[in-house]
Enzyme design. Structure first.
Site, PDB file in Angstrom:
ATOM      1  N   SER A 141       0.824  -1.202   0.000  1.00  0.00           N
ATOM      2  CA  SER A 141       0.000   0.000   0.000  1.00  0.00           C
ATOM      3  C   SER A 141       0.864   1.259   0.000  1.00  0.00           C
ATOM      4  CB  SER A 141      -0.969  -0.035   1.189  1.00  0.00           C
ATOM      5  OG  SER A 141      -1.921   0.994   1.084  1.00  0.00           O
ATOM      6  N   ASP A 289      -2.100   6.328  -3.928  1.00  0.00           N
ATOM      7  CA  ASP A 289      -0.932   5.601  -3.450  1.00  0.00           C
ATOM      8  C   ASP A 289      -0.644   4.435  -4.405  1.00  0.00           C
ATOM      9  OD1 ASP A 289      -2.963   3.863  -2.717  1.00  0.00           O
ATOM     10  OD2 ASP A 289      -2.156   3.432  -0.745  1.00  0.00           O
ATOM     11  N   ASP A 291      -0.994   1.193  -4.679  1.00  0.00           N
ATOM     12  CA  ASP A 291      -2.017   0.210  -5.064  1.00  0.00           C
ATOM     13  C   ASP A 291      -3.369   0.865  -5.294  1.00  0.00           C
ATOM     14  OD1 ASP A 291      -2.349   0.650  -2.277  1.00  0.00           O
ATOM     15  OD2 ASP A 291      -3.372  -1.262  -2.045  1.00  0.00           O
ATOM     16  N   ASP A 293      -5.558   2.596  -3.559  1.00  0.00           N
ATOM     17  CA  ASP A 293      -6.718   2.523  -2.683  1.00  0.00           C
ATOM     18  C   ASP A 293      -6.860   3.794  -1.836  1.00  0.00           C
ATOM     19  OD1 ASP A 293      -4.597   1.974  -0.957  1.00  0.00           O
ATOM     20  OD2 ASP A 293      -5.527   0.221  -0.040  1.00  0.00           O
TER      21      ASP A 293
END
Length: 543
Positions: A141, A289, A291, A293
């Protein structure tokens, strides 16, 4: 004990040139050896997360293989036999994803593996769309570049809940790190662009009407992650053309050369975006970010400087925009609800209440927001948020989604601009209408074994000797969520509340740091801001 583990791994990795060399480099460094082997990388509701490297307390092919073997056993134990697997741009993500696919196939589990890197919310969507039994996404993440991680999802496309994580851990504990397996490649299928296209169509349904003549100019950055392709697809879908992508951060790069800590919650991560926006005079900056999310948002103030919105501020602006727009169209559904967390500002809840919309408060972690959606099938979910810049618009997924949030932030900025309000002025409007809610987050890292001990001891001290007052104001309510309160699972969270303020303490679930969430509210802006500053200084004395 630690030395024995180190020697065992040295022997077992002789044929693994990279990890064996990594272990040789720390020979004679007892602190480093201890940090790598004093514990196993814990599997929690966020799965695995840690620094890349050799050792039981690191992300590597052996810790991933062990976790996957255990997760495969769990999937079979609950009567499922398929899994979707995605990965982001971090170093080793593609390797770990392929390894997970091979181990799953060796257990006779059908695998749907994305053929290219993909955002986390698309994985959640894919599990639901393909009716898979589970999901895996390889990502750390927003963590620093040295990290990687491994998140697991149930058949609802929701991150594993506390009970599920506990059962998965039991299966993982039955495996060692160096087991052999034989992949069955015929069970590994690949997901192409069709799922991403379906995902874009799904979030497009949540787009709200806006007048394009008020659309602000935008700078977008995927922070060298997975957001570029889906965000450009949704921009095209809703007709946004006046945007610039930060050139240095446009394409995937696990080294994050211009942003080693790719967390758009902090202004430092937006340095290149701000530089680009300064050249283009853009009104709005949006960042995903790696990924895709989490979503960071900054806007251009009248003096030309860019101000980063906190998660509480950005979420409040979205709640008001969504509900006000729906109300104008008589489109707020019956039994509508939003979901927030216990560490989030009370402002979004107050806004929702003014529109007759219920707020369900859950523990920190988007898995609880996803779980709340599924636990309330007789109600209509509208929006979910957490203060750490995570948002979900609509029920297409069960995790936070930067792609739909980016669409919604662009539309919200357009909406407020059509009212003659900058985002700064829009915030002022909300504060005047609902009260001046000011929040701050103070967090401090505590690396290694000694850091974990310090955090545990401090939380224990706060429980045994709770605050009677904070900065001269009386604490009127204390909540210890480790006892299991308000119908929520047990969690290491302490809440201290008084008249018009709250101080909340909890260790992070994804990083080695202790977090303090500080909020004050008043009819006077200065009073709220000053008390938050006082609480911040108070917390610093604790750590």
């Amino acid at each position: 004990m630690v030395d024995d583990k180190y020697k065992f791994w040295l022997e077992k990795t002789k044929n693994d040139e990279v990890l064996h060399e990594d272990l040789l480099k720390i020979s004679g460094l007892p602190d480093e050896i201890n940090d790598r082997f004093y514990k196993e990388l814990s599997f929690g509701t966020a799965g695995l997360r840690g620094k890349l490297g050799a050792g039981t307390n690191r992300m590597n092919v052996y810790t991933v293989a062990r976790a996957t073997a255990g997760f495969a056993d769990y999937i079979l134990s609950v009567g499922k036999n398929s899994v979707c697997i995605a990965y982001d741009s971090r170093n080793m993500s593609d390797v770990f994803a392929r390894l997970a696919a091979e181990i799953m196939s060796s257990k006779d589990i059908k695998v749907y593996l994305f053929d290219k890197l993909m955002p986390t919310p698309v994985l959640s969507f894919a599990v639901r769309k393909l009716r898979a039994g589970a999901g895996i996404v390889v990502t750390a993440s927003h963590n620093p570049k040295e990290y990687n991680g491994y998140k697991v999802y149930n058949s609802n496309g929701c991150q594993a809940t506390d009970g599920e994580a506990g059962k998965i851990t039991e299966f993982i504990d039955k495996h060692d790190y160096f087991e052999d397996f034989k992949p069955k490649n015929e069970l590994i299928g690949y997901i192409g662009d069709e799922i991403l296209d379906d995902f874009i169509e799904a979030i497009y349904k949540y787009s709200l009407p806006f007048d394009k003549k008020y659309m602000p100019s935008i700078v977008y950055t995927p922070l060298n992650g997975t957001g570029l392709i889906p965000v450009e697809k949704i921009f095209k879908k809703i007709g946004i053309t006046d945007y610039t992508v930060v050139p240095e951060q446009k394409y995937p790069d696990g080294n994050f050369p211009t942003c080693p800590y790719p967390n758009p919650e902090f202004k430092e991560a937006l340095a290149k975006a701000i530089e680009t926006a300064g050249k283009t005079k853009a009104e709005l900056i949006i960042a995903s970010d790696p990924d895709a999310d989490r979503t960071g948002v900054a806007f251009r103030e009248e003096n030309g400087e860019y101000r980063l919105l906190s998660g509480n501020e950005a979420g409040s602006l979205l709640v008001y925009f969504i509900l006000a727009t729906k109300k104008a169209r008589s489109a707020i559904p019956d039994n509508a609800f939003i979901v927030s967390t216990v560490v989030t500002s009370p402002l979004p809840e107050k806004i929702a209440e003014s529109f007759g919309v219920e707020t369900i408060n859950v523990l920190t972690g988007f898995k609880y927001i996803g779980e709340a959606i599924d636990k309330n099938p007789d109600k209509n979910f509208v929006f979910g948020m957490e203060e750490s810049i995570g948002y979900l618009v609509g029920a297409h997924a069960r995790d936070k989604d930067s792609v739909s949030a980016t669409m919604m932030f662009a539309e919200a900025a357009c909406y407020y601009k059509s009212l003659g309000l900058s985002l700064s002025a829009a915030l002022g409007f909300l504060y005047r209408k609902y009260g001046y809610y000011r929040s701050a987050l103070y967090a401090k890292y505590f690396e290694g074994e000694q850091g974990m001990i310090f955090m545990t001891d401090l939380m224990d001290k706060l429980r045994k000797n709770p605050f009677g007052e904070i900065c001269g104001k009386t604490v009127t309510e204390i909540k210890d969520y480790s006892l299991g309160l308000d119908g929520l699972p047990k969690s290491n969270v302490l809440v201290f509340k008084g008249n018009e303020f709250s101080l909340i303490a909890r260790p992070s679930g994804t990083e080695p740091k202790l977090k303090f969430y500080l909020t004050a509210w008043d009819s006077d802006e200065k009073s709220s801001a000053e008390f938050v500053e006082k609480m911040t200084e108070f917390v610093k004395t604790l750590v």
